[in-house]
Write a protein that holds these residues in place. Structure first.
Motif, PDB file in Angstrom:
ATOM      1  N   PRO A  59      95.003  -3.377  79.787  1.00 15.21           N
ATOM      2  CA  PRO A  59      94.261  -2.951  80.394  1.00 15.21           C
ATOM      3  C   PRO A  59      93.588  -3.991  80.339  1.00 15.21           C
ATOM      4  O   PRO A  59      92.941  -5.040  78.747  1.00 15.21           O
ATOM      5  N   ALA A  60      92.728  -5.383  81.173  1.00 13.02           N
ATOM      6  CA  ALA A  60      91.170  -5.931  80.658  1.00 13.02           C
ATOM      7  C   ALA A  60      90.823  -5.943  81.814  1.00 13.02           C
ATOM      8  O   ALA A  60      90.687  -5.258  82.798  1.00 13.02           O
ATOM      9  N   LYS A  61      89.493  -6.638  81.762  1.00  5.92           N
ATOM     10  CA  LYS A  61      88.472  -6.668  83.015  1.00  5.92           C
ATOM     11  C   LYS A  61      88.202  -7.367  83.273  1.00  5.92           C
ATOM     12  O   LYS A  61      88.204  -8.622  82.811  1.00  5.92           O
ATOM     13  N   ILE A  62      87.997  -8.240  84.404  1.00  8.04           N
ATOM     14  CA  ILE A  62      87.564  -9.725  85.329  1.00  8.04           C
ATOM     15  C   ILE A  62      86.945  -9.709  85.060  1.00  8.04           C
ATOM     16  O   ILE A  62      85.687  -8.950  85.339  1.00  8.04           O
ATOM     17  N   VAL A  63      86.468 -11.012  84.164  1.00  7.81           N
ATOM     18  CA  VAL A  63      85.074 -11.481  84.191  1.00  7.81           C
ATOM     19  C   VAL A  63      84.924 -12.036  85.329  1.00  7.81           C
ATOM     20  O   VAL A  63      83.901 -12.258  85.680  1.00  7.81           O
ATOM     21  N   SER A  64      85.477 -13.422  85.746  1.00  9.77           N
ATOM     22  CA  SER A  64      85.000 -14.006  87.448  1.00  9.77           C
ATOM     23  C   SER A  64      86.688 -14.547  88.139  1.00  9.77           C
ATOM     24  O   SER A  64      87.793 -14.442  87.222  1.00  9.77           O
ATOM     25  N   VAL A  65      86.182 -15.205  88.766  1.00 15.59           N
ATOM     26  CA  VAL A  65      87.303 -14.854  89.743  1.00 15.59           C
ATOM     27  C   VAL A  65      87.247 -16.609  90.478  1.00 15.59           C
ATOM     28  O   VAL A  65      86.329 -16.939  90.692  1.00 15.59           O
ATOM     29  N   ASP A  66      88.151 -17.124  90.733  1.00 13.43           N
ATOM     30  CA  ASP A  66      88.608 -18.487  90.999  1.00 13.43           C
ATOM     31  C   ASP A  66      89.753 -18.977  92.345  1.00 13.43           C
ATOM     32  O   ASP A  66      90.226 -19.376  91.791  1.00 13.43           O
ATOM     33  N   GLY A  67      89.184 -18.447  93.658  1.00 12.75           N
ATOM     34  CA  GLY A  67      90.949 -18.730  94.078  1.00 12.75           C
ATOM     35  C   GLY A  67      91.587 -17.349  93.310  1.00 12.75           C
ATOM     36  O   GLY A  67      91.494 -16.267  92.846  1.00 12.75           O
ATOM     37  N   TYR A  68      92.948 -18.709  92.829  1.00 10.34           N
ATOM     38  CA  TYR A  68      93.991 -17.094  92.311  1.00 10.34           C
ATOM     39  C   TYR A  68      94.032 -16.998  90.908  1.00 10.34           C
ATOM     40  O   TYR A  68      94.930 -16.397  90.355  1.00 10.34           O
ATOM     41  N   THR A  69      92.947 -17.661  90.369  1.00 12.94           N
ATOM     42  CA  THR A  69      92.481 -17.733  89.096  1.00 12.94           C
ATOM     43  C   THR A  69      92.096 -17.149  88.895  1.00 12.94           C
ATOM     44  O   THR A  69      90.870 -17.335  89.447  1.00 12.94           O
ATOM     45  N   ALA A  70      91.526 -16.037  87.636  1.00 12.22           N
ATOM     46  CA  ALA A  70      90.644 -15.755  87.140  1.00 12.22           C
ATOM     47  C   ALA A  70      90.329 -15.655  85.504  1.00 12.22           C
ATOM     48  O   ALA A  70      91.684 -15.755  85.036  1.00 12.22           O
ATOM     49  N   VAL A  71      89.340 -15.008  84.882  1.00 10.45           N
ATOM     50  CA  VAL A  71      89.404 -15.171  83.014  1.00 10.45           C
ATOM     51  C   VAL A  71      89.661 -13.566  83.319  1.00 10.45           C
ATOM     52  O   VAL A  71      88.099 -12.902  84.254  1.00 10.45           O
ATOM     53  N   ALA A  72      90.188 -12.976  82.175  1.00 10.71           N
ATOM     54  CA  ALA A  72      89.577 -11.557  82.106  1.00 10.71           C
ATOM     55  C   ALA A  72      89.651 -11.781  80.564  1.00 10.71           C
ATOM     56  O   ALA A  72      90.267 -12.293  79.512  1.00 10.71           O
ATOM     57  N   GLU A  73      88.960 -10.673  80.509  1.00 15.16           N
ATOM     58  CA  GLU A  73      88.738  -9.988  79.175  1.00 15.16           C
ATOM     59  C   GLU A  73      89.607  -9.094  78.648  1.00 15.16           C
ATOM     60  O   GLU A  73      89.709  -7.716  79.070  1.00 15.16           O
ATOM     61  N   VAL A  74      90.204  -9.031  76.960  1.00 11.68           N
ATOM     62  CA  VAL A  74      90.845  -7.907  76.691  1.00 11.68           C
ATOM     63  C   VAL A  74      90.699  -8.066  74.902  1.00 11.68           C
ATOM     64  O   VAL A  74      90.448  -8.461  74.115  1.00 11.68           O
ATOM     65  N   GLY A  75      89.859  -6.901  75.008  1.00 10.91           N
ATOM     66  CA  GLY A  75      89.835  -6.958  73.433  1.00 10.91           C
ATOM     67  C   GLY A  75      88.368  -7.485  73.098  1.00 10.91           C
ATOM     68  O   GLY A  75      88.613  -8.567  71.313  1.00 10.91           O
ATOM     69  N   GLY A  76      87.750  -8.530  74.054  1.00 14.90           N
ATOM     70  CA  GLY A  76      86.127  -9.212  74.134  1.00 14.90           C
ATOM     71  C   GLY A  76      87.729 -10.751  73.413  1.00 14.90           C
ATOM     72  O   GLY A  76      86.450 -11.089  73.645  1.00 14.90           O
ATOM     73  N   VAL A  77      88.687 -10.884  74.023  1.00 14.42           N
ATOM     74  CA  VAL A  77      89.322 -11.967  73.744  1.00 14.42           C
ATOM     75  C   VAL A  77      88.953 -12.463  75.783  1.00 14.42           C
ATOM     76  O   VAL A  77      90.031 -11.947  76.318  1.00 14.42           O
ATOM     77  N   SER A  78      88.897 -13.685  75.838  1.00 19.23           N
ATOM     78  CA  SER A  78      89.063 -13.979  77.373  1.00 19.23           C
ATOM     79  C   SER A  78      89.814 -14.932  77.175  1.00 19.23           C
ATOM     80  O   SER A  78      90.102 -15.431  76.424  1.00 19.23           O
ATOM     81  N   ARG A  79      90.976 -15.138  78.394  1.00 24.17           N
ATOM     82  CA  ARG A  79      92.224 -15.581  78.583  1.00 24.17           C
ATOM     83  C   ARG A  79      92.030 -16.430  80.312  1.00 24.17           C
ATOM     84  O   ARG A  79      91.909 -14.536  81.285  1.00 24.17           O
ATOM     85  N   THR A  80      92.827 -16.746  80.803  1.00 27.23           N
ATOM     86  CA  THR A  80      93.109 -17.022  82.262  1.00 27.23           C
ATOM     87  C   THR A  80      94.027 -16.586  82.589  1.00 27.23           C
ATOM     88  O   THR A  80      95.334 -17.150  81.868  1.00 27.23           O
ATOM     89  N   ILE A  81      94.479 -15.886  84.004  1.00 26.59           N
ATOM     90  CA  ILE A  81      95.394 -14.588  84.068  1.00 26.59           C
ATOM     91  C   ILE A  81      95.379 -15.676  85.448  1.00 26.59           C
ATOM     92  O   ILE A  81      94.498 -16.105  86.599  1.00 26.59           O
ATOM     93  N   SER A  82      96.405 -14.997  86.610  1.00 28.25           N
ATOM     94  CA  SER A  82      96.511 -15.386  86.735  1.00 28.25           C
ATOM     95  C   SER A  82      96.593 -14.292  88.717  1.00 28.25           C
ATOM     96  O   SER A  82      97.132 -13.232  87.739  1.00 28.25           O
ATOM     97  N   VAL A  83      95.720 -14.158  89.377  1.00 24.76           N
ATOM     98  CA  VAL A  83      95.416 -13.016  90.676  1.00 24.76           C
ATOM     99  C   VAL A  83      96.351 -12.832  91.565  1.00 24.76           C
ATOM    100  O   VAL A  83      96.235 -12.361  92.480  1.00 24.76           O
TER     101      VAL A  83
END
Lengths: 73, 361
Positions: free
Chosen positions: A6-30
């Motif tokens: 489970p992660a929380k979306i922080v920001s979205v840019d096209g097909y890419t997003a920044v998501a947060e898992v346990g306080g750590v941010s990572r880039t993911i594909s949406v």
């Protein structure tokens, strides 16, 4: 492997997003989800968001659980 | 977001166990299809919590475990081709082939890299235009759409040195094969949660309709699994079996149509061999013709010897729920996580690895 995180979306840019898992941010594909919004909770697998996590459904199943627990007690 | 603790509450788990005890008026055998469920059940001690009359058997839902030896041999042969950079998801590294493993050939000089996402493999292809990057594309319907999406991205970006060694499999035909087999006796199925987030619940309709068994799609927390067991038992006590979604916060009946659309753009059903089960029609995924140029086994000629493996390995029976790891003579003797004989002991979600870690007294 069926691992989904489970992660929380922080920001979205096209097909890419920044998501947060346990306080750590990572880039993911949406790319696999239709509409993704900041603040939304999603399930991550192998670098992709594969599903939204529905809070209302979570509440409903927990309500169902509560009724069973009450019945048994 | 709701704390996951609510789905791990010990008091609620104990109450559910009592409810299950009341409902279970005869011995029943339920299969948890998915390897992640097998581990979750062990980790939370659910086998001890459930009454003896309710037995859980593990199914073939571990993509590493069901990869046949010949595919591992092909992977090893492909990894050894000069110029190839062979990318694989972690668990596949230690699966024994006929004579070697990916981990072993890496130690001998093959360029084998562990990736967590197909996107990592694509990044390697971009970073190393002089190399041929091949992704060992294993996994079920949770993973296959991510690989498909990455492939489409490779096409779009014109990254040519990226191809797939596809061994993806799909779950529903395997469930049908299990239910069809006369020696497998199951009263209900606990269906995989994350595969179902992609494929939805309607695909399981044949389980109650043709085989008269309940099927419940379960989440992975202890409360999810206990709720799912209870739902199955309620169905067994009642009239008509059906498909139910316990994991409703993630799984919708229609699944993830967009992701499955992407999967179906890139892949089509094929026949596939499942370790220990044999060939199941329509249970694999193959690249569609427009993407044939992305098929590593077409780009590179790979020859392997006929497979050979330890005849005493009972992975096959274990994957079909006919035996438990403890029934295998090699278990915890010749076959351990440190020196595995079969794939069920290698994968972190394999039955044998799970039993070894959690169930030996």
């Amino acid at each position: 492997m069926c691992i989904g995180i489970p992660a929380k979306i922080v920001s979205v840019d096209g097909y890419t997003a920044v998501a947060e898992v346990g306080g750590v941010s990572r880039t993911i594909s949406v790319m696999l989800l239709d509409a993704v919004e900041p603040g939304q909770h999603v399930l991550l697998h192998a670098g992709y968001a594969i599903s939204a996590i529905d809070e209302a459904e979570a509440d409903e199943i927990l309500g169902y659980l509560e009724r069973i627990v009450d019945e048994v007690s | 977001m709701k704390s996951p603790d609510a789905f791990r509450d010990p008091a609620a788990a104990a109450a559910l166990a009592r409810a299950i005890e009341d409902l279970a008026d005869r011995p029943v055998t339920l299969m948890e299809v998915c390897g992640t469920h097998t581990v979750a059940i062990f980790k939370s001690g659910l086998r001890d919590l459930l009454p003896d009359r309710v037995s859980l058997v593990s199914g073939p839902g571990c993509p590493v475990c069901v990869t046949p030896v010949v595919d591992v041999d092909r992977a090893i042969a492909t990894a050894r081709i000069p110029g190839v950079l062979y990318a694989t998801f972690g668990d596949m590294m230690r699966v024994p082939g006929s004579t070697s493993s990916l981990q072993e050939v890496r130690a001998l000089g093959a360029d084998v890299r562990v990736v967590y996402s197909a996107l990592d493999a694509l990044a390697l292809a971009r970073a190393h235009p002089e190399r041929e990057v091949i992704l060992f594309a294993a996994g079920f319907e949770t993973t296959a759409p991510t690989v498909a999406a990455t492939l489409l991205q490779a096409e779009q970006e014109g990254v040519r040195n990226f191809s797939l060694h596809t061994v993806h499999k799909v779950i529903p035909p395997a469930l049908r094969a299990l239910l069809d087999a006369p020696e497998v006796k199951l009263d209900g199925l606990i269906c995989p949660g994350h595969v179902s987030a992609l494929i939805g619940s309607e695909v399981y309709a044949f389980i109650p309709a043709e085989f008269g068994r309940p099927a419940v799609i379960s989440g992975f927390e202890p409360i999810d699994i206990l709720l799912s067991v209870r739902l199955i038992l309620e169905q067994l006590a009642g009239a008509a079996p059906k498909v139910e979604i316990e994991y409703s916060r993630v799984v919708a009946p229609e699944g993830n149509r967009r992701a499955m659309g992407i999967l179906n753009t890139v892949f089509e059903p094929s026949d596939a061999e499942w370790r220990g089960i044999g060939t199941i029609p329509g249970s694999g995924l193959a690249l569609r013709e427009p993407f044939a140029h992305r098929d590593a086994l077409r780009r590179f000629e790979v020859e392997v010897q006929p497979e050979s493996r330890n005849g005493a390995c009972e992975c096959g029976e274990i994957l079909r729920g006919l035996k438990t790891p403890a029934d295998c003579r090699l278990f915890a003797k010749a076959c351990t996580p440190e020196s595995p004989v079969g794939a069920c002991m290698v994968s972190s979600e394999g039955s044998c690895a799970a039993y070894y870690t959690y169930a030996r007294s």
